[in-house]
Scaffold this motif. Structure first.
Motif, PDB file in Angstrom:
ATOM      1  N   MET A 133       0.737  -1.022  -0.041  1.00 51.56           N
ATOM      2  CA  MET A 133      -0.203   0.143   0.048  1.00 51.56           C
ATOM      3  C   MET A 133       0.919   1.036  -0.057  1.00 51.56           C
ATOM      4  N   LYS A 134       0.980   2.174  -0.720  1.00 56.28           N
ATOM      5  CA  LYS A 134       1.631   3.285  -1.198  1.00 56.28           C
ATOM      6  C   LYS A 134       0.511   4.474  -1.505  1.00 56.28           C
ATOM      7  N   GLN A 135       0.841   5.630  -0.610  1.00 57.00           N
ATOM      8  CA  GLN A 135       0.221   6.837  -0.897  1.00 57.00           C
ATOM      9  C   GLN A 135       1.237   8.000  -0.917  1.00 57.00           C
ATOM     10  N   ILE A 136       0.808   8.683  -1.995  1.00 57.88           N
ATOM     11  CA  ILE A 136       1.683   9.957  -2.182  1.00 57.88           C
ATOM     12  C   ILE A 136       1.154  11.136  -1.385  1.00 57.88           C
ATOM     13  N   PHE A 137       1.869  12.107  -0.892  1.00 59.79           N
ATOM     14  CA  PHE A 137       1.330  13.331  -0.442  1.00 59.79           C
ATOM     15  C   PHE A 137       2.219  14.475  -0.289  1.00 59.79           C
ATOM     16  N   ILE A 138       1.892  15.598  -0.332  1.00 59.66           N
ATOM     17  CA  ILE A 138       2.673  16.867  -0.235  1.00 59.66           C
ATOM     18  C   ILE A 138       3.006  17.272   0.987  1.00 59.66           C
ATOM     19  N   GLY A 139       3.926  17.565   1.422  1.00 60.62           N
ATOM     20  CA  GLY A 139       4.648  18.015   2.593  1.00 60.62           C
ATOM     21  C   GLY A 139       4.414  19.525   3.010  1.00 60.62           C
ATOM     22  N   LEU A 140       4.900  20.060   4.001  1.00 62.13           N
ATOM     23  CA  LEU A 140       4.758  21.481   4.382  1.00 62.13           C
ATOM     24  C   LEU A 140       5.686  22.331   3.355  1.00 62.13           C
ATOM     25  N   ASP A 141       6.828  21.667   3.115  1.00 61.73           N
ATOM     26  CA  ASP A 141       7.800  22.068   2.300  1.00 61.73           C
ATOM     27  C   ASP A 141       7.441  21.962   0.660  1.00 61.73           C
ATOM     28  N   GLY A 142       6.324  21.520   0.461  1.00 61.95           N
ATOM     29  CA  GLY A 142       6.058  21.350  -1.124  1.00 61.95           C
ATOM     30  C   GLY A 142       6.698  20.181  -1.653  1.00 61.95           C
ATOM     31  N   LYS A 143       7.365  19.503  -0.957  1.00 63.01           N
ATOM     32  CA  LYS A 143       7.917  18.052  -1.720  1.00 63.01           C
ATOM     33  C   LYS A 143       6.984  17.200  -1.660  1.00 63.01           C
ATOM     34  N   GLU A 144       7.060  16.240  -2.612  1.00 60.16           N
ATOM     35  CA  GLU A 144       6.315  14.741  -2.435  1.00 60.16           C
ATOM     36  C   GLU A 144       6.848  13.778  -1.887  1.00 60.16           C
ATOM     37  N   TYR A 145       6.100  13.288  -0.877  1.00 59.11           N
ATOM     38  CA  TYR A 145       6.612  12.261   0.011  1.00 59.11           C
ATOM     39  C   TYR A 145       5.657  11.059  -0.105  1.00 59.11           C
ATOM     40  N   SER A 146       6.353   9.673   0.075  1.00 60.68           N
ATOM     41  CA  SER A 146       5.615   8.540  -0.141  1.00 60.68           C
ATOM     42  C   SER A 146       5.350   7.839   1.049  1.00 60.68           C
ATOM     43  N   LEU A 147       4.121   7.453   1.547  1.00 57.75           N
ATOM     44  CA  LEU A 147       3.848   6.671   2.637  1.00 57.75           C
ATOM     45  C   LEU A 147       3.587   5.197   2.376  1.00 57.75           C
ATOM     46  N   ARG A 148       4.437   4.218   2.739  1.00 56.74           N
ATOM     47  CA  ARG A 148       4.156   3.089   2.538  1.00 56.74           C
ATOM     48  C   ARG A 148       3.925   1.955   3.864  1.00 56.74           C
ATOM     49  N   PHE A 149       3.339   0.861   3.891  1.00 55.62           N
ATOM     50  CA  PHE A 149       3.346  -0.233   5.018  1.00 55.62           C
ATOM     51  C   PHE A 149       3.790  -1.242   4.442  1.00 55.62           C
ATOM     52  N   TYR A 150       4.503  -2.160   5.172  1.00 59.50           N
ATOM     53  CA  TYR A 150       5.137  -3.181   5.081  1.00 59.50           C
ATOM     54  C   TYR A 150       4.778  -4.333   6.092  1.00 59.50           C
ATOM     55  N   HIS A 151       4.276  -5.503   5.993  1.00 52.67           N
ATOM     56  CA  HIS A 151       3.646  -6.439   6.587  1.00 52.67           C
ATOM     57  C   HIS A 151       4.691  -7.410   6.893  1.00 52.67           C
TER      58      HIS A 151
END
Length: 125
Positions: free
Chosen positions: A1-19
């Motif tokens: 599961m991967k989600q992309i979001f924009i941080g306060l600094d305007g950069k693109e970040y990735s949120l991932r979960f591993y089981h």
């Protein structure tokens, strides 16, 4: 599961979960080494506590969830900036959703209130 979001600094970040879960009655040698490494990193980051010594805690772990926040550098490489861990003991019922919530909460704990609000407005766990 991967989600992309924009941080306060305007950069693109990735949120991932591993089981990671032990499927058999006893962990194999490779599974024990992997669990030990994961547990040691979580312990180093002060996200877990040990009762009775670290080596005693590891055999009772049946599953873990890792939440990572990464950002992409100018070359296109994803670099890890935050990690959160959750563990399930042999006495617990393994639940991926609850594991994701705990691990994600441990990532959020390390961030400022403004960063937390920005992330929470863009992702779902």
């Amino acid at each position: 599961m991967k989600q992309i979001f924009i941080g306060l600094d305007g950069k693109e970040y990735s949120l991932r979960f591993y089981h990671f879960a032990i499927t058999g009655p006893l962990p194999t040698g490779a599974e024990m080494r992997q669990l030990r490494d994961i547990f040691e990193e979580a312990f180093r980051l002060r996200q877990v506590k040990c009762y009775g010594g670290r080596q005693r805690s590891i055999p009772y772990i049946r599953a873990c969830t890792i939440c990572t926040v990464d950002w992409q550098d100018s070359v296109g490489e994803w670099i890890n900036i935050r990690k959160g861990f959750s563990f399930c003991s042999s006495r617990d019922q393994y639940n991926k959703k609850r594991g994701r919530q705990i691990a994600f909460g441990r990532v959020l704990r390390e961030l400022s209130q403004a960063e937390q609000e920005k992330i929470l407005s863009q992702v779902s766990v």
